[in-house]
Structures are given as structure tokens and as C-alpha cells.
Design a protein around this motif. Structure first.
Motif, PDB file in Angstrom:
ATOM      1  N   HIS A 104      -3.614   9.009  -0.091  1.00  0.00           N
ATOM      2  CA  HIS A 104      -3.968   8.598   1.248  1.00  0.00           C
ATOM      3  C   HIS A 104      -5.297   9.036   1.747  1.00  0.00           C
ATOM      4  O   HIS A 104      -5.435  10.292   1.392  1.00  0.00           O
ATOM      5  CB  HIS A 104      -2.856   8.894   2.141  1.00  0.00           C
ATOM      6  CG  HIS A 104      -1.562   8.341   1.864  1.00  0.00           C
ATOM      7  ND1 HIS A 104      -0.595   9.111   1.404  1.00  0.00           N
ATOM      8  CD2 HIS A 104      -1.042   7.038   1.906  1.00  0.00           C
ATOM      9  CE1 HIS A 104       0.469   8.252   1.108  1.00  0.00           C
ATOM     10  NE2 HIS A 104      -0.054   6.963   1.887  1.00  0.00           N
ATOM     11  N   PRO A 115       0.716  -1.394  -0.205  1.00  0.00           N
ATOM     12  CA  PRO A 115      -0.227   0.067   0.055  1.00  0.00           C
ATOM     13  C   PRO A 115       0.962   1.482  -0.022  1.00  0.00           C
ATOM     14  O   PRO A 115       0.401   2.401  -0.478  1.00  0.00           O
ATOM     15  CB  PRO A 115      -0.737   0.067   1.178  1.00  0.00           C
ATOM     16  CG  PRO A 115      -0.887  -1.617   1.533  1.00  0.00           C
ATOM     17  CD  PRO A 115       0.250  -2.058   1.005  1.00  0.00           C
ATOM     18  N   THR A 116       2.048   1.135   0.629  1.00  0.00           N
ATOM     19  CA  THR A 116       2.766   2.597   0.535  1.00  0.00           C
ATOM     20  C   THR A 116       3.780   2.665  -0.612  1.00  0.00           C
ATOM     21  O   THR A 116       4.403   3.660  -0.526  1.00  0.00           O
ATOM     22  CB  THR A 116       3.498   2.480   1.860  1.00  0.00           C
ATOM     23  OG1 THR A 116       4.426   1.411   2.220  1.00  0.00           O
ATOM     24  CG2 THR A 116       2.541   2.783   3.147  1.00  0.00           C
ATOM     25  N   SER A 117       3.957   1.478  -1.570  1.00  0.00           N
ATOM     26  CA  SER A 117       4.691   1.661  -2.520  1.00  0.00           C
ATOM     27  C   SER A 117       4.415   2.796  -3.627  1.00  0.00           C
ATOM     28  O   SER A 117       3.445   3.188  -3.756  1.00  0.00           O
ATOM     29  CB  SER A 117       4.810   0.341  -3.196  1.00  0.00           C
ATOM     30  OG  SER A 117       5.410  -0.666  -2.278  1.00  0.00           O
ATOM     31  N   THR A 118       5.489   3.072  -4.378  1.00  0.00           N
ATOM     32  CA  THR A 118       5.353   3.860  -5.330  1.00  0.00           C
ATOM     33  C   THR A 118       5.816   3.354  -6.620  1.00  0.00           C
ATOM     34  O   THR A 118       6.581   2.218  -6.755  1.00  0.00           O
ATOM     35  CB  THR A 118       6.268   4.941  -5.218  1.00  0.00           C
ATOM     36  OG1 THR A 118       7.559   4.990  -5.107  1.00  0.00           O
ATOM     37  CG2 THR A 118       5.717   5.873  -3.830  1.00  0.00           C
ATOM     38  N   ARG A 155       2.205   7.275  -6.358  1.00  0.00           N
ATOM     39  CA  ARG A 155       1.496   6.200  -5.160  1.00  0.00           C
ATOM     40  C   ARG A 155      -0.073   6.544  -4.827  1.00  0.00           C
ATOM     41  O   ARG A 155      -0.607   7.383  -5.466  1.00  0.00           O
ATOM     42  CB  ARG A 155       2.224   6.741  -3.958  1.00  0.00           C
ATOM     43  CG  ARG A 155       1.781   7.972  -3.405  1.00  0.00           C
ATOM     44  CD  ARG A 155       2.628   8.102  -2.049  1.00  0.00           C
ATOM     45  NE  ARG A 155       2.410   9.501  -1.276  1.00  0.00           N
ATOM     46  CZ  ARG A 155       3.058  10.015  -0.595  1.00  0.00           C
ATOM     47  NH1 ARG A 155       4.170   9.497  -0.198  1.00  0.00           N
ATOM     48  NH2 ARG A 155       2.552  11.341   0.170  1.00  0.00           N
ATOM     49  N   ARG A 156      -0.711   5.438  -4.181  1.00  0.00           N
ATOM     50  CA  ARG A 156      -2.066   5.652  -4.231  1.00  0.00           C
ATOM     51  C   ARG A 156      -2.249   6.857  -3.177  1.00  0.00           C
ATOM     52  O   ARG A 156      -1.512   7.268  -2.238  1.00  0.00           O
ATOM     53  CB  ARG A 156      -2.692   4.368  -2.968  1.00  0.00           C
ATOM     54  CG  ARG A 156      -2.620   3.126  -3.992  1.00  0.00           C
ATOM     55  CD  ARG A 156      -4.193   3.111  -4.680  1.00  0.00           C
ATOM     56  NE  ARG A 156      -4.086   2.086  -5.485  1.00  0.00           N
ATOM     57  CZ  ARG A 156      -5.122   1.865  -6.477  1.00  0.00           C
ATOM     58  NH1 ARG A 156      -6.069   2.710  -6.539  1.00  0.00           N
ATOM     59  NH2 ARG A 156      -5.143   0.678  -6.994  1.00  0.00           N
TER      60      ARG A 156
END
Length: 88
Positions: free
Chosen positions: A88, A23-26, A85-86
Motif C-alpha cells: 500500500h 487491488p485489495t485481494s490477497t 497482497r500488493r
């Protein structure tokens, strides 16, 4: 393939690549360009600006963030190397 089809494929590639990561990856716009390009040479480079624009549309839709040096940036001001990235 039309520009509109390419745009949609790039947007989908960005989201699909992010779905496959933590989830925190780019990702880099080049990851999406390579995923969409149908060749073995460096032709994916022509899709870099369309990939950046696709990321900008996804930012406007609230789906992703564009970052530079780990901080969110406005797509209109995102010059040089960026990551996606997703949201937040």
C-alpha cells in the motif's frame, strides 16, 4: 530449470496473480507454486518455501506485503499460514 529461473518465475507469478485480482485481494504462496509447477500431481508443494522466499524478496523491493491474520508481518517472522497482497 535453475533455482534462479524458478525464483524469477515465482516472483512473476505472484505479481501476475495479484494483477488479475482486485487491488485489495490477497493470494496464498501456494497459488504461485501451483502456477509455476509443470505437473498434475502434488509436486507444487516442493515450491512452497521458494514461493515464500520470492514473496520476501518482493517485500524487500516494496512491491508486496506478507500478511498474517490481515496484518503485515516481517517475512523473517512469517511462520505458518500467510497471505500476499500488493504493498500500500
Amino acid at each position: 530449470m535453475s533455482d534462479r529461473q524458478t525464483d524469477r518465475r515465482l516472483e512473476r507469478a505472484i505479481l501476475d496473480l495479484l494483477d488479475r485480482r482486485a487491488p485489495t485481494s490477497t493470494i496464498c504462496p501456494s497459488d504461485a507454486a501451483r502456477a509455476v509447477y509443470d505437473g498434475d500431481d502434488d509436486g507444487w508443494r516442493a515450491l512452497m518455501e521458494p514461493a515464500r522466499r520470492a514473496a520476501g524478496r518482493l517485500v524487500a523491493a516494496g512491491r508486496v506485503e506478507i500478511t498474517r491474520s490481515g496484518r503485515p508481518v516481517d517475512p523473517a517472522e512469517a511462520h505458518g499460514p500467510i497471505r500476499i497482497r500488493r504493498a500500500h
